[in-house]
Design a protein around this motif. Structure first.
Motif, PDB file in Angstrom:
ATOM      1  N   GLU A 119      60.153  21.701  35.442  1.00 14.56           N
ATOM      2  CA  GLU A 119      60.681  23.052  34.810  1.00 14.56           C
ATOM      3  C   GLU A 119      60.716  22.640  33.144  1.00 14.56           C
ATOM      4  O   GLU A 119      60.247  23.614  32.335  1.00 14.56           O
ATOM      5  CB  GLU A 119      61.535  23.852  35.652  1.00 14.56           C
ATOM      6  N   ALA A 120      61.603  21.762  32.847  1.00 15.10           N
ATOM      7  CA  ALA A 120      61.939  21.358  31.849  1.00 15.10           C
ATOM      8  C   ALA A 120      59.877  20.755  30.771  1.00 15.10           C
ATOM      9  O   ALA A 120      59.952  20.818  29.816  1.00 15.10           O
ATOM     10  CB  ALA A 120      62.678  19.751  31.902  1.00 15.10           C
ATOM     11  N   GLN A 121      59.847  20.249  31.299  1.00 10.53           N
ATOM     12  CA  GLN A 121      58.246  20.005  30.918  1.00 10.53           C
ATOM     13  C   GLN A 121      57.450  20.620  30.319  1.00 10.53           C
ATOM     14  O   GLN A 121      56.905  21.237  29.500  1.00 10.53           O
ATOM     15  CB  GLN A 121      57.103  18.773  31.656  1.00 10.53           C
ATOM     16  N   ARG A 122      57.268  22.195  31.059  1.00 10.75           N
ATOM     17  CA  ARG A 122      56.581  23.197  30.789  1.00 10.75           C
ATOM     18  C   ARG A 122      57.305  23.804  29.647  1.00 10.75           C
ATOM     19  O   ARG A 122      56.390  24.526  28.635  1.00 10.75           O
ATOM     20  CB  ARG A 122      56.335  24.627  31.955  1.00 10.75           C
ATOM     21  N   TYR A 123      59.124  23.494  29.843  1.00  5.93           N
ATOM     22  CA  TYR A 123      59.894  24.743  28.118  1.00  5.93           C
ATOM     23  C   TYR A 123      58.817  23.495  27.286  1.00  5.93           C
ATOM     24  O   TYR A 123      59.077  24.813  26.442  1.00  5.93           O
ATOM     25  CB  TYR A 123      60.902  24.779  28.826  1.00  5.93           C
ATOM     26  N   CYS A 124      59.262  22.944  27.565  1.00  2.44           N
ATOM     27  CA  CYS A 124      59.382  21.766  26.279  1.00  2.44           C
ATOM     28  C   CYS A 124      57.600  22.185  25.130  1.00  2.44           C
ATOM     29  O   CYS A 124      57.329  22.125  24.059  1.00  2.44           O
ATOM     30  CB  CYS A 124      59.474  20.608  26.451  1.00  2.44           C
ATOM     31  N   ARG A 125      56.451  22.034  26.854  1.00  2.53           N
ATOM     32  CA  ARG A 125      55.066  21.967  25.671  1.00  2.53           C
ATOM     33  C   ARG A 125      54.957  24.096  25.441  1.00  2.53           C
ATOM     34  O   ARG A 125      54.337  24.109  24.678  1.00  2.53           O
ATOM     35  CB  ARG A 125      54.480  21.987  27.166  1.00  2.53           C
ATOM     36  N   GLU A 126      56.047  24.168  25.799  1.00  2.00           N
ATOM     37  CA  GLU A 126      55.630  25.740  24.822  1.00  2.00           C
ATOM     38  C   GLU A 126      56.540  25.606  23.878  1.00  2.00           C
ATOM     39  O   GLU A 126      55.720  26.549  23.462  1.00  2.00           O
ATOM     40  CB  GLU A 126      56.329  26.442  26.895  1.00  2.00           C
ATOM     41  N   LYS A 127      57.243  24.875  23.946  1.00  3.47           N
ATOM     42  CA  LYS A 127      58.517  26.018  23.054  1.00  3.47           C
ATOM     43  C   LYS A 127      58.553  24.613  21.513  1.00  3.47           C
ATOM     44  O   LYS A 127      58.596  25.357  20.428  1.00  3.47           O
ATOM     45  CB  LYS A 127      59.600  25.775  23.120  1.00  3.47           C
ATOM     46  N   TYR A 128      57.775  23.079  21.974  1.00 10.42           N
ATOM     47  CA  TYR A 128      57.547  22.416  20.929  1.00 10.42           C
ATOM     48  C   TYR A 128      56.756  21.722  20.968  1.00 10.42           C
ATOM     49  O   TYR A 128      55.179  21.950  21.838  1.00 10.42           O
ATOM     50  CB  TYR A 128      59.259  21.969  20.957  1.00 10.42           C
ATOM     51  N   THR A 129      56.607  20.050  21.446  1.00  6.69           N
ATOM     52  CA  THR A 129      55.700  18.924  21.180  1.00  6.69           C
ATOM     53  C   THR A 129      55.978  19.158  23.351  1.00  6.69           C
ATOM     54  O   THR A 129      54.643  19.097  23.255  1.00  6.69           O
ATOM     55  CB  THR A 129      55.161  18.180  20.595  1.00  6.69           C
ATOM     56  N   ASP A 130      56.271  18.314  23.311  1.00  5.42           N
ATOM     57  CA  ASP A 130      56.219  18.078  24.792  1.00  5.42           C
ATOM     58  C   ASP A 130      57.568  16.636  24.452  1.00  5.42           C
ATOM     59  O   ASP A 130      59.171  17.717  24.056  1.00  5.42           O
ATOM     60  CB  ASP A 130      55.971  17.011  24.596  1.00  5.42           C
ATOM     61  N   MET A 131      58.208  16.948  25.926  1.00  2.00           N
ATOM     62  CA  MET A 131      59.507  16.221  26.357  1.00  2.00           C
ATOM     63  C   MET A 131      59.422  15.078  26.013  1.00  2.00           C
ATOM     64  O   MET A 131      58.515  14.434  25.424  1.00  2.00           O
ATOM     65  CB  MET A 131      59.462  15.592  27.990  1.00  2.00           C
ATOM     66  N   ALA A 132      60.637  14.277  25.760  1.00  2.00           N
ATOM     67  CA  ALA A 132      61.642  13.568  24.572  1.00  2.00           C
ATOM     68  C   ALA A 132      60.062  12.253  24.650  1.00  2.00           C
ATOM     69  O   ALA A 132      60.615  11.510  26.209  1.00  2.00           O
ATOM     70  CB  ALA A 132      63.127  13.546  24.772  1.00  2.00           C
TER      71      ALA A 132
ATOM     72  N   ILE B 298      64.735  13.320  29.831  1.00  2.00           N
ATOM     73  CA  ILE B 298      63.537  13.141  29.219  1.00  2.00           C
ATOM     74  C   ILE B 298      62.393  12.791  29.398  1.00  2.00           C
ATOM     75  O   ILE B 298      61.993  13.237  31.382  1.00  2.00           O
ATOM     76  CB  ILE B 298      64.094  11.702  28.557  1.00  2.00           C
ATOM     77  N   GLY B 299      61.378  12.055  28.356  1.00  2.00           N
ATOM     78  CA  GLY B 299      59.944  12.712  30.073  1.00  2.00           C
ATOM     79  C   GLY B 299      59.213  11.831  30.033  1.00  2.00           C
ATOM     80  O   GLY B 299      57.877  11.257  30.097  1.00  2.00           O
TER      81      GLY B 299
ATOM     82  N   GLY C 101      66.472  10.296  33.725  1.00  2.00           N
ATOM     83  CA  GLY C 101      67.244  11.048  32.784  1.00  2.00           C
ATOM     84  C   GLY C 101      68.264   9.806  32.089  1.00  2.00           C
ATOM     85  O   GLY C 101      68.471   9.046  32.434  1.00  2.00           O
ATOM     86  N   MET C 102      69.077  10.288  30.634  1.00  2.00           N
ATOM     87  CA  MET C 102      69.817   9.646  30.354  1.00  2.00           C
ATOM     88  C   MET C 102      71.242   9.529  31.042  1.00  2.00           C
ATOM     89  O   MET C 102      71.540  11.293  32.001  1.00  2.00           O
ATOM     90  CB  MET C 102      70.148  10.054  28.842  1.00  2.00           C
ATOM     91  N   ARG C 103      71.976   8.865  30.984  1.00  2.00           N
ATOM     92  CA  ARG C 103      73.705   9.327  31.356  1.00  2.00           C
ATOM     93  C   ARG C 103      75.013   8.665  30.461  1.00  2.00           C
ATOM     94  O   ARG C 103      74.478   8.156  29.576  1.00  2.00           O
ATOM     95  CB  ARG C 103      74.079   8.211  32.744  1.00  2.00           C
ATOM     96  N   GLN C 104      75.340   9.962  30.198  1.00  2.00           N
ATOM     97  CA  GLN C 104      76.965   9.857  29.258  1.00  2.00           C
ATOM     98  C   GLN C 104      77.404   8.517  29.590  1.00  2.00           C
ATOM     99  O   GLN C 104      77.744   8.102  29.326  1.00  2.00           O
ATOM    100  CB  GLN C 104      77.750  11.085  29.606  1.00  2.00           C
ATOM    101  N   LEU C 105      77.467   8.425  30.862  1.00  2.00           N
ATOM    102  CA  LEU C 105      78.585   7.006  31.872  1.00  2.00           C
ATOM    103  C   LEU C 105      77.984   6.543  31.559  1.00  2.00           C
ATOM    104  O   LEU C 105      78.996   5.229  31.094  1.00  2.00           O
ATOM    105  CB  LEU C 105      78.388   7.468  33.522  1.00  2.00           C
ATOM    106  N   THR C 106      77.122   5.638  31.034  1.00  2.00           N
ATOM    107  CA  THR C 106      75.726   4.634  30.789  1.00  2.00           C
ATOM    108  C   THR C 106      75.902   4.214  28.920  1.00  2.00           C
ATOM    109  O   THR C 106      74.363   3.630  28.853  1.00  2.00           O
ATOM    110  CB  THR C 106      75.054   3.826  31.720  1.00  2.00           C
ATOM    111  N   LYS C 107      76.569   5.069  28.423  1.00  2.00           N
ATOM    112  CA  LYS C 107      75.800   5.089  26.854  1.00  2.00           C
ATOM    113  C   LYS C 107      74.865   5.466  26.860  1.00  2.00           C
ATOM    114  O   LYS C 107      74.213   4.556  26.049  1.00  2.00           O
ATOM    115  CB  LYS C 107      76.509   3.813  26.351  1.00  2.00           C
ATOM    116  N   GLY C 108      74.191   6.261  27.393  1.00  2.00           N
ATOM    117  CA  GLY C 108      72.800   6.612  26.946  1.00  2.00           C
ATOM    118  C   GLY C 108      71.083   6.217  27.994  1.00  2.00           C
ATOM    119  O   GLY C 108      69.903   6.508  27.669  1.00  2.00           O
ATOM    120  N   HIS C 109      71.616   4.981  28.685  1.00  2.00           N
ATOM    121  CA  HIS C 109      71.211   4.251  29.597  1.00  2.00           C
ATOM    122  C   HIS C 109      69.740   4.642  31.086  1.00  2.00           C
ATOM    123  O   HIS C 109      71.015   6.062  30.343  1.00  2.00           O
ATOM    124  CB  HIS C 109      72.014   3.414  30.006  1.00  2.00           C
ATOM    125  N   TRP C 110      69.049   4.958  31.113  1.00  2.00           N
ATOM    126  CA  TRP C 110      68.751   5.749  32.031  1.00  2.00           C
ATOM    127  C   TRP C 110      68.613   4.885  33.565  1.00  2.00           C
ATOM    128  O   TRP C 110      68.761   3.922  33.869  1.00  2.00           O
ATOM    129  CB  TRP C 110      66.698   5.102  31.682  1.00  2.00           C
TER     130      TRP C 110
END
Length: 260
Positions: free
Chosen positions: A36-49, A71-72, A221-230
């Motif tokens: 769903e996030a992928q579809r939203y990003c492609r409709e509104k912007y370029t793509d997922m990050a 993230i994408g 996805g990124m996680r705040q607990l691990t300082k942005g690591h995936w």
């Protein structure tokens, strides 16, 4: 010289291709599945990050207003060898009957490569911009991903051997340093791909990730607990997400030129 041609040559001289591509990230504080996030990003912007390097990651980290953020990056059926630095593995120097298809990381022995389990521990070589040779031997036993993290935190990245010349340089460094044991290199096999079909093999996994701990964890996805690591998660989970919109600055500048 024609004004247009002069401007094009000036832009090419001032920036590399990667630096001439600008991405703008947008944090979307709406909870959606990865698809769903992928579809939203492609409709509104370029793509997922997408992230090509640590500069991109530092920008993405600004989106960590929530515990987990899509993230994408998604696991696919493909599984290709590539370098930790992000370069494609066009030059290959496998030993006889290697790779055997069982493992996803590579080490070097007597100038040749062998695949092995990423969870095993070896010493390793980092690329470094601060040494005369550009290489640093780390005489500590680590698994491949911990070695990768160490090199990125303390130097540049795990060593790349992208051609015959670099193979000779690394082998000379090993001989001159009297390194007698096997060493990790930055070659790994990866089945993850960016939503926008980018060929970037930059990865920023948390230690021990991706682990597919609950099965079918095929989205990142990124996680705040691990300082942005995936981390890898089930694509059916719902999280906020980051989109990107990008434009080639070089192309746009050329199009806007007034030809004299």
């Amino acid at each position: 010289m024609d004004r247009t041609l002069y401007f094009i040559l000036l832009l090419i001289a001032l920036c590399s291709i990667s630096e001439c591509v600008q991405r703008k990230y947008h944090f979307i504080n709406v909870w959606k599945t990865w698809t769903e996030a992928q579809r939203y990003c492609r409709e509104k912007y370029t793509d997922m990050a997408t992230a090509d390097n640590m500069n991109d990651m530092n920008e993405l980290k600004k989106s960590l207003n929530d515990e987990r953020v899509w993230i994408g990056l998604q696991k696919t059926g493909g599984n290709k060898w590539q370098w930790s630095s992000g370069d494609p593995a066009l030059y290959l120097n496998w030993a006889t009957r290697q790779p055997n298809g069982k493992y996803e990381c590579a080490f070097m022995r007597n100038g040749e490569w062998y695949d092995w389990s990423c969870s095993n521990s070896l010493t390793f070589i980092c690329n470094s911009s601060n040494m005369n040779t550009g290489l640093v031997f780390v005489n500590q036993m680590m698994n491949w991903r911990d070695a990768q993290s160490y090199c990125r935190q303390n130097h540049t990245d795990l060593v790349s051997v992208r051609n015959q010349n670099e193979k000779q340089q690394v082998q000379k460094f090993i001989n001159d340093s009297h390194i007698s044991n096997d060493v990790w290199i930055g070659l790994f096999r990866d089945s993850w791909q960016w939503s926008d079909q980018s060929h970037s093999s930059f990865r920023y996994w948390a230690p021990g990730e991706p682990d597919n701990s609950r099965g079918a964890e095929n989205c990142a996805g990124m996680r705040q607990l691990t300082k942005g690591h995936w981390h890898d998660y089930s694509c059916d989970n719902k999280y906020p997400f980051v989109c990107h919109e990008g434009e080639q600055i070089l192309t746009k500048s050329i199009q806007n030129l007034q030809i004299s």
